[in-house]
Design a protein around this motif. Structure first.
Motif, PDB file in Angstrom:
ATOM      1  N   VAL A  82       3.255 -29.037 -33.992  1.00  0.00           N
ATOM      2  CA  VAL A  82       3.149 -29.187 -35.395  1.00  0.00           C
ATOM      3  C   VAL A  82       2.765 -27.674 -35.807  1.00  0.00           C
ATOM      4  O   VAL A  82       1.519 -27.095 -35.176  1.00  0.00           O
ATOM      5  CB  VAL A  82       2.147 -30.190 -35.676  1.00  0.00           C
ATOM      6  CG1 VAL A  82       2.096 -30.146 -37.387  1.00  0.00           C
ATOM      7  CG2 VAL A  82       2.636 -31.537 -35.270  1.00  0.00           C
ATOM      8  N   PRO A 123       1.146 -24.701 -37.377  1.00  0.00           N
ATOM      9  CA  PRO A 123      -0.466 -24.569 -38.373  1.00  0.00           C
ATOM     10  C   PRO A 123      -0.520 -24.719 -39.643  1.00  0.00           C
ATOM     11  O   PRO A 123       0.268 -24.280 -40.551  1.00  0.00           O
ATOM     12  CB  PRO A 123      -0.720 -23.255 -37.927  1.00  0.00           C
ATOM     13  CG  PRO A 123       0.176 -22.728 -36.652  1.00  0.00           C
ATOM     14  CD  PRO A 123       1.403 -23.338 -36.732  1.00  0.00           C
ATOM     15  N   GLN A 124      -1.390 -25.858 -39.795  1.00  0.00           N
ATOM     16  CA  GLN A 124      -1.656 -26.096 -41.373  1.00  0.00           C
ATOM     17  C   GLN A 124      -2.906 -25.818 -41.798  1.00  0.00           C
ATOM     18  O   GLN A 124      -3.986 -25.960 -41.150  1.00  0.00           O
ATOM     19  CB  GLN A 124      -1.255 -27.811 -41.343  1.00  0.00           C
ATOM     20  CG  GLN A 124      -0.150 -28.317 -41.076  1.00  0.00           C
ATOM     21  CD  GLN A 124       1.092 -28.074 -41.721  1.00  0.00           C
ATOM     22  OE1 GLN A 124       1.020 -28.062 -42.854  1.00  0.00           O
ATOM     23  NE2 GLN A 124       1.893 -27.611 -40.854  1.00  0.00           N
ATOM     24  N   GLU A 125      -2.890 -25.186 -42.972  1.00  0.00           N
ATOM     25  CA  GLU A 125      -4.087 -24.759 -43.726  1.00  0.00           C
ATOM     26  C   GLU A 125      -4.868 -25.511 -44.561  1.00  0.00           C
ATOM     27  O   GLU A 125      -3.916 -26.081 -45.603  1.00  0.00           O
ATOM     28  CB  GLU A 125      -3.713 -23.341 -44.530  1.00  0.00           C
ATOM     29  CG  GLU A 125      -5.098 -22.782 -44.946  1.00  0.00           C
ATOM     30  CD  GLU A 125      -4.764 -21.293 -45.558  1.00  0.00           C
ATOM     31  OE1 GLU A 125      -5.551 -20.882 -46.433  1.00  0.00           O
ATOM     32  OE2 GLU A 125      -3.602 -20.717 -45.354  1.00  0.00           O
ATOM     33  N   ILE A 126      -5.599 -26.357 -44.338  1.00  0.00           N
ATOM     34  CA  ILE A 126      -6.340 -27.590 -44.838  1.00  0.00           C
ATOM     35  C   ILE A 126      -7.763 -27.245 -45.784  1.00  0.00           C
ATOM     36  O   ILE A 126      -8.396 -26.500 -44.836  1.00  0.00           O
ATOM     37  CB  ILE A 126      -6.224 -28.668 -43.908  1.00  0.00           C
ATOM     38  CG1 ILE A 126      -5.069 -28.948 -43.086  1.00  0.00           C
ATOM     39  CG2 ILE A 126      -6.705 -29.965 -44.259  1.00  0.00           C
ATOM     40  CD1 ILE A 126      -4.990 -29.924 -42.129  1.00  0.00           C
ATOM     41  N   THR A 137     -11.909 -24.174 -45.717  1.00  0.00           N
ATOM     42  CA  THR A 137     -10.495 -24.242 -45.136  1.00  0.00           C
ATOM     43  C   THR A 137     -10.188 -23.666 -43.940  1.00  0.00           C
ATOM     44  O   THR A 137     -11.106 -22.646 -43.333  1.00  0.00           O
ATOM     45  CB  THR A 137     -10.024 -22.883 -46.144  1.00  0.00           C
ATOM     46  OG1 THR A 137     -10.020 -23.052 -47.355  1.00  0.00           O
ATOM     47  CG2 THR A 137      -8.632 -22.539 -45.705  1.00  0.00           C
ATOM     48  N   THR A 152      -7.535 -23.903 -40.259  1.00  0.00           N
ATOM     49  CA  THR A 152      -6.053 -23.999 -39.804  1.00  0.00           C
ATOM     50  C   THR A 152      -5.949 -24.799 -38.727  1.00  0.00           C
ATOM     51  O   THR A 152      -6.698 -24.522 -37.603  1.00  0.00           O
ATOM     52  CB  THR A 152      -5.678 -22.513 -39.613  1.00  0.00           C
ATOM     53  OG1 THR A 152      -5.631 -21.710 -41.067  1.00  0.00           O
ATOM     54  CG2 THR A 152      -4.086 -22.497 -39.315  1.00  0.00           C
ATOM     55  N   ASP A 194      -3.667 -26.952 -35.726  1.00  0.00           N
ATOM     56  CA  ASP A 194      -2.368 -27.281 -35.198  1.00  0.00           C
ATOM     57  C   ASP A 194      -2.322 -28.375 -34.130  1.00  0.00           C
ATOM     58  O   ASP A 194      -3.276 -28.496 -33.758  1.00  0.00           O
ATOM     59  CB  ASP A 194      -1.454 -25.923 -34.872  1.00  0.00           C
ATOM     60  CG  ASP A 194      -2.298 -25.502 -33.502  1.00  0.00           C
ATOM     61  OD1 ASP A 194      -3.497 -25.841 -33.382  1.00  0.00           O
ATOM     62  OD2 ASP A 194      -1.884 -24.466 -32.873  1.00  0.00           O
ATOM     63  N   GLN A 222       3.660 -32.950 -39.983  1.00  0.00           N
ATOM     64  CA  GLN A 222       3.000 -32.207 -40.669  1.00  0.00           C
ATOM     65  C   GLN A 222       2.177 -32.802 -41.790  1.00  0.00           C
ATOM     66  O   GLN A 222       0.838 -32.588 -42.215  1.00  0.00           O
ATOM     67  CB  GLN A 222       3.983 -31.044 -41.339  1.00  0.00           C
ATOM     68  CG  GLN A 222       4.536 -30.279 -40.035  1.00  0.00           C
ATOM     69  CD  GLN A 222       5.548 -29.138 -40.618  1.00  0.00           C
ATOM     70  OE1 GLN A 222       5.610 -28.907 -41.844  1.00  0.00           O
ATOM     71  NE2 GLN A 222       6.314 -28.720 -39.961  1.00  0.00           N
ATOM     72  N   THR A 223       2.843 -33.528 -42.543  1.00  0.00           N
ATOM     73  CA  THR A 223       2.268 -34.287 -43.846  1.00  0.00           C
ATOM     74  C   THR A 223       1.267 -35.059 -43.483  1.00  0.00           C
ATOM     75  O   THR A 223       0.025 -35.234 -44.069  1.00  0.00           O
ATOM     76  CB  THR A 223       3.328 -35.076 -44.719  1.00  0.00           C
ATOM     77  OG1 THR A 223       4.162 -35.663 -43.848  1.00  0.00           O
ATOM     78  CG2 THR A 223       4.195 -33.943 -45.347  1.00  0.00           C
ATOM     79  N   ARG A 251      -1.967 -33.044 -42.621  1.00  0.00           N
ATOM     80  CA  ARG A 251      -2.713 -32.335 -43.658  1.00  0.00           C
ATOM     81  C   ARG A 251      -3.364 -33.666 -44.505  1.00  0.00           C
ATOM     82  O   ARG A 251      -4.525 -33.406 -44.799  1.00  0.00           O
ATOM     83  CB  ARG A 251      -1.372 -31.894 -44.675  1.00  0.00           C
ATOM     84  CG  ARG A 251      -1.021 -30.707 -43.894  1.00  0.00           C
ATOM     85  CD  ARG A 251       0.168 -30.269 -44.985  1.00  0.00           C
ATOM     86  NE  ARG A 251      -0.588 -29.718 -46.259  1.00  0.00           N
ATOM     87  CZ  ARG A 251      -1.050 -28.530 -46.264  1.00  0.00           C
ATOM     88  NH1 ARG A 251      -0.946 -27.612 -45.365  1.00  0.00           N
ATOM     89  NH2 ARG A 251      -1.675 -28.056 -47.480  1.00  0.00           N
ATOM     90  N   ASN A 252      -2.565 -34.643 -44.790  1.00  0.00           N
ATOM     91  CA  ASN A 252      -3.317 -36.102 -45.455  1.00  0.00           C
ATOM     92  C   ASN A 252      -4.565 -36.492 -44.682  1.00  0.00           C
ATOM     93  O   ASN A 252      -5.583 -36.807 -45.272  1.00  0.00           O
ATOM     94  CB  ASN A 252      -2.284 -36.951 -45.560  1.00  0.00           C
ATOM     95  CG  ASN A 252      -1.237 -36.522 -46.461  1.00  0.00           C
ATOM     96  OD1 ASN A 252      -1.351 -35.632 -47.453  1.00  0.00           O
ATOM     97  ND2 ASN A 252      -0.216 -37.344 -46.460  1.00  0.00           N
TER      98      ASN A 252
END
Length: 266
Positions: A125, A127-130, A137, A139, A141, A170-171, A174-175
């Motif tokens: 997945v 890397p997601q900045e959350i 904040t 990051t 993965d 990915q979504t 993040r959620n």
């Protein structure tokens, strides 16, 4: 009177046969896997379309027979043990269970084939900045392991099963992490991974996909936050060291006092 009774018996018998035939037809056209029903979604052609299909199939078979054994090289296909072949004949599914593994025949003029890999596949997945619940904040993965359970559903129910699973992962990541604090993300990785696996498995079930495992790989913090956390940890260690040193001095002073008392008494 007897004629009326016989007619009633015939009508009841015919009704039972019709009901039985309807039930058999419905059971043959209904596939239930883990509560998801695929009833009458992919219907076979009827009427004129069925007649045209039968005619074209017979014509193709005759053509294959006339060109035998040269046609043998074109009508036989082999798929590996870990693969399934989904064949569409004139746009319709030929076999609801898929063909293979091994050797099987198909008609090149009428059939279109897609080979599906049934092995477990893994992907990273991105890397997601959350933004966490406590406004930090990070990051994050992860890695997802999944496999195709039903080749027919993976072809007919979704356009690109691999792309759809990646985007959904990915979504979901993040959620899920957006509702947790930084401390919860750092300390509850296994709980997050298990919850994410359950959500993905439920969402991808109509696509014929089984999500076997999800792992959170890394949680990257901003450099400023890393420095502040390091400074806080260092200050905590220094405070503990001072407490330990003070306790040692106190114990030493008590020991000296006891020694002085002993000397005085003697």
């Amino acid at each position: 009177m007897e004629l009326t009774t016989n007619a009633a018996k015939l009508l009841s018998a015919s009704k039972l046969e019709i009901d039985k035939g309807d039930k058999d037809h419905a059971s043959s056209n209904t596939a239930e896997v883990r509560g998801y029903q695929l009833s009458e979604k992919y219907e076979s052609s009827t009427g004129v379309n069925a007649g045209v299909g039968i005619f074209l199939t017979l014509f193709s078979v005759i053509l294959v027979i006339l060109t035998f054994p040269l046609s043998l090289f074109f009508i036989t296909k082999v798929v590996q043990q870990y693969e399934k072949a989904v064949i569409f004949r004139l746009g319709e599914i030929k076999d609801r269970k898929g063909s293979g593994p091994g050797l099987f025949t198909y008609l090149p003029c009428l059939d279109e084939m897609r080979v599906i890999d049934m092995r477990t596949v893994s992907f990273d997945v991105a890397p997601q900045e959350i933004l966490t619940k406590d406004s930090v904040t990070v990051t994050v993965d992860a890695v997802v392991y999944y496999r195709i359970r039903d080749a027919i559903w993976s072809v007919c129910n979704v356009d690109d099963v691999q792309k759809a699973t990646r985007l959904l992962a990915q979504t979901t990541l993040r959620n899920m992490l957006g509702t947790r604090t930084l401390a919860g993300i750092l300390s509850e990785r296994e709980v997050i991974a298990h919850a994410m696996q359950s959500m993905l498995d439920e969402a991808t079930d109509p696509w014929g996909v089984v999500v076997e495992r999800v792992e959170v790989k890394d949680v990257k913090l901003p450099l400023a936050l890393q420095r502040s956390m390091a400074a806080e940890a260092e200050a905590d260690r220094e405070a503990k060291a001072k407490v330990i040193a003070a306790k040692g001095e106190l114990d030493a002073s008590k020991a000296l006092r006891e020694a002085a008392d002993v000397i005085t008494e003697s």
